[in-house]
Motif scaffolding. Structure first.
Motif, PDB file in Angstrom:
ATOM      1  N   PHE A   1       0.477  -1.432   0.101  1.00 35.75           N
ATOM      2  CA  PHE A   1       0.153  -0.014  -0.072  1.00 35.75           C
ATOM      3  C   PHE A   1       0.462   1.716  -0.028  1.00 35.75           C
ATOM      4  O   PHE A   1       1.923   1.167   0.161  1.00 35.75           O
ATOM      5  N   GLN A   2      -0.060   1.953  -0.539  1.00 33.88           N
ATOM      6  CA  GLN A   2       0.471   3.562  -0.419  1.00 33.88           C
ATOM      7  C   GLN A   2       0.263   4.786  -0.083  1.00 33.88           C
ATOM      8  O   GLN A   2      -1.100   4.660   0.195  1.00 33.88           O
TER       9      GLN A   2
ATOM     10  N   GLU B   1      -1.741  20.994  -8.993  1.00 30.68           N
ATOM     11  CA  GLU B   1      -0.728  19.983  -8.715  1.00 30.68           C
ATOM     12  C   GLU B   1      -1.810  18.590  -9.787  1.00 30.68           C
ATOM     13  O   GLU B   1      -0.771  17.521  -9.603  1.00 30.68           O
ATOM     14  N   ARG B   2      -2.343  18.594 -10.507  1.00 27.98           N
ATOM     15  CA  ARG B   2      -2.707  17.851 -10.547  1.00 27.98           C
ATOM     16  C   ARG B   2      -2.138  16.828 -11.555  1.00 27.98           C
ATOM     17  O   ARG B   2      -2.344  15.570 -12.063  1.00 27.98           O
ATOM     18  N   GLU B   3      -1.813  17.274 -12.865  1.00 29.14           N
ATOM     19  CA  GLU B   3      -0.623  16.917 -13.356  1.00 29.14           C
ATOM     20  C   GLU B   3       0.859  15.607 -12.460  1.00 29.14           C
ATOM     21  O   GLU B   3       0.656  14.676 -12.918  1.00 29.14           O
ATOM     22  N   GLU B   4       1.112  16.155 -11.520  1.00 26.27           N
ATOM     23  CA  GLU B   4       1.553  15.449 -10.903  1.00 26.27           C
ATOM     24  C   GLU B   4       1.346  14.367  -9.826  1.00 26.27           C
ATOM     25  O   GLU B   4       1.450  13.342  -9.728  1.00 26.27           O
ATOM     26  N   ILE B   5      -0.097  14.064  -9.511  1.00 23.26           N
ATOM     27  CA  ILE B   5      -0.644  14.043  -9.060  1.00 23.26           C
ATOM     28  C   ILE B   5      -1.464  12.580 -10.485  1.00 23.26           C
ATOM     29  O   ILE B   5      -1.497  11.201  -9.594  1.00 23.26           O
ATOM     30  N   PHE B   6      -1.268  12.604 -11.327  1.00 26.30           N
ATOM     31  CA  PHE B   6      -1.696  11.647 -12.430  1.00 26.30           C
ATOM     32  C   PHE B   6      -0.557  10.764 -12.394  1.00 26.30           C
ATOM     33  O   PHE B   6      -0.478   9.572 -12.352  1.00 26.30           O
TER      34      PHE B   6
ATOM     35  N   ARG C   1      -0.513   6.810 -11.778  1.00 29.13           N
ATOM     36  CA  ARG C   1       0.341   5.927 -13.378  1.00 29.13           C
ATOM     37  C   ARG C   1       1.397   5.389 -13.120  1.00 29.13           C
ATOM     38  O   ARG C   1       1.116   4.025 -13.776  1.00 29.13           O
ATOM     39  N   ASP C   2       2.151   5.915 -12.245  1.00 26.96           N
ATOM     40  CA  ASP C   2       3.405   4.763 -12.019  1.00 26.96           C
ATOM     41  C   ASP C   2       2.581   4.037 -11.114  1.00 26.96           C
ATOM     42  O   ASP C   2       2.962   2.544 -11.297  1.00 26.96           O
TER      43      ASP C   2
ATOM     44  N   ASN D   1       3.855  -0.297 -11.990  1.00 24.46           N
ATOM     45  CA  ASN D   1       3.658  -0.671 -11.460  1.00 24.46           C
ATOM     46  C   ASN D   1       3.086  -2.142 -11.207  1.00 24.46           C
ATOM     47  O   ASN D   1       3.557  -3.119 -10.686  1.00 24.46           O
ATOM     48  N   ALA D   2       2.207  -1.863 -10.501  1.00 28.54           N
ATOM     49  CA  ALA D   2       1.169  -2.940 -10.173  1.00 28.54           C
ATOM     50  C   ALA D   2       1.092  -4.149 -11.260  1.00 28.54           C
ATOM     51  O   ALA D   2       1.051  -5.462 -11.428  1.00 28.54           O
ATOM     52  N   LEU D   3       0.715  -3.837 -12.589  1.00 29.60           N
ATOM     53  CA  LEU D   3       1.258  -4.905 -13.697  1.00 29.60           C
ATOM     54  C   LEU D   3       2.546  -5.242 -14.287  1.00 29.60           C
ATOM     55  O   LEU D   3       2.268  -6.287 -14.434  1.00 29.60           O
ATOM     56  N   ARG D   4       3.517  -4.837 -13.993  1.00 25.19           N
ATOM     57  CA  ARG D   4       5.107  -5.541 -14.008  1.00 25.19           C
ATOM     58  C   ARG D   4       5.208  -6.442 -12.759  1.00 25.19           C
ATOM     59  O   ARG D   4       5.261  -7.764 -13.192  1.00 25.19           O
ATOM     60  N   ARG D   5       4.334  -5.825 -11.613  1.00 29.86           N
ATOM     61  CA  ARG D   5       4.900  -7.825 -10.649  1.00 29.86           C
ATOM     62  C   ARG D   5       3.584  -8.643 -11.005  1.00 29.86           C
ATOM     63  O   ARG D   5       3.272  -9.997 -10.547  1.00 29.86           O
ATOM     64  N   ILE D   6       2.095  -8.338 -11.885  1.00 24.25           N
ATOM     65  CA  ILE D   6       1.441  -9.202 -12.177  1.00 24.25           C
ATOM     66  C   ILE D   6       1.444  -9.883 -13.386  1.00 24.25           C
ATOM     67  O   ILE D   6       1.591 -10.800 -14.410  1.00 24.25           O
ATOM     68  N   GLY D   7       3.456  -9.440 -13.901  1.00 24.39           N
ATOM     69  CA  GLY D   7       4.092  -9.952 -15.522  1.00 24.39           C
ATOM     70  C   GLY D   7       3.185  -9.169 -16.762  1.00 24.39           C
ATOM     71  O   GLY D   7       3.979  -9.806 -17.769  1.00 24.39           O
TER      72      GLY D   7
END
Length: 268
Positions: free
Chosen positions: A227-228, A244-249, A253-254, A258-264
């Protein structure tokens, strides 16, 4: 229910659940940003929100309607047979938590912004105790004094929220009782009842609507393995309309990539 599809092959599907008194048009910026990053988006309006709110002029809908809509939204997202991420804002975040506790959909991750777990700004002049409502009948109307200026300090963000459907923040005592009960149940929720999946929770430092400390405490009491938590300095309640919504986005996105990388998945 509406769907916006990514150009080319999509990486995942994002289902978005808006907050109280809002409608899906407020999220045009976020929808387009996600679509351009390679995600399909599924979104609609909560019952008695959007154009439908013009009919009654007061929120008196049963929370069972909200829960049914939330299930329908999530199940629509799964129809693509891709990893599913859920984004919930404000009341929408609370409804996602409630639904995931009951149904335990196997999502790739959940993103919550400014969840309603304990309100700082209350309808009318009520105290925060449920007993304060006992003397009021269910159909008594209360005004929740939420305005565009309480949602964001960004002029551009406020302009995007101005449309033909103005904020309708009059609620019945019955509606508020149901909201309070849902929030209390989530705060008191046994840790084992909520599914363990990647979770990103973001709050706003200058949120005048919700108690952000309650959100942080709730998250820290859970037993998520991943969790973050991020509190955005100087921001108001609606993070997707803030300066700050660009930074929030990028943060969102990251988290998704990252979650997609962890599931392959291979993410470029």
């Amino acid at each position: 229910m509406w769907k916006w599809e990514a150009d080319g092959q999509a990486k995942a599907v994002v289902a978005i659940l808006h907050g109280a008194y809002e409608n899906h048009r407020w999220y045009a910026w976020l929808i387009e940003k996600l679509r351009l990053e390679g995600f399909h988006i599924v979104m609609g309006d909560l019952p008695n929100h959007g154009v439908n709110a013009r009919v009654s002029r007061v929120h008196d809908e049963d929370f069972k309607e909200y829960n049914k809509y939330t299930r329908h939204l999530i199940e629509n997202a799964f129809s693509y047979n891709l990893p599913v991420f859920l984004i919930g804002h404000g009341l929408g975040a609370t409804l996602l938590l409630h639904t995931m506790q009951k149904r335990k959909y196997e999502c790739a991750g959940i993103i919550l912004t400014s969840p309603w777990l304990n309100l700082k700004l209350l309808p009318g002049k009520l105290s925060n105790a449920l007993t304060s409502l006992s003397a009021l009948t269910a159909n008594v109307k209360l005004t929740h004094e939420i305005t565009l200026k309480t949602l964001t300090r960004s002029v551009e963000g406020r302009d995007e929220m101005k449309d033909e459907v103005p904020i309708m923040s009059v609620v019945s005592v019955k509606w508020y009782r149901e909201l309070q009960q849902m929030m209390r149940n989530l705060v008191l929720l046994p840790k084992a009842e909520f599914p363990n999946m990647p979770m990103l929770v973001m709050t706003a430092e200058k949120d005048s609507i919700t108690e952000t400390k309650q959100t942080r405490n709730w998250l820290q009491q859970q037993e998520f393995t991943e969790f973050q938590f991020k509190e955005w300095a100087n921001c108001y309640h609606n993070l997707f309309h803030e300066v700050e919504r660009e930074e929030i986005f990028v943060y969102i996105r990251d988290f998704i990539n990252n979650a997609l990388r962890r599931i392959g998945y291979i993410i470029k």
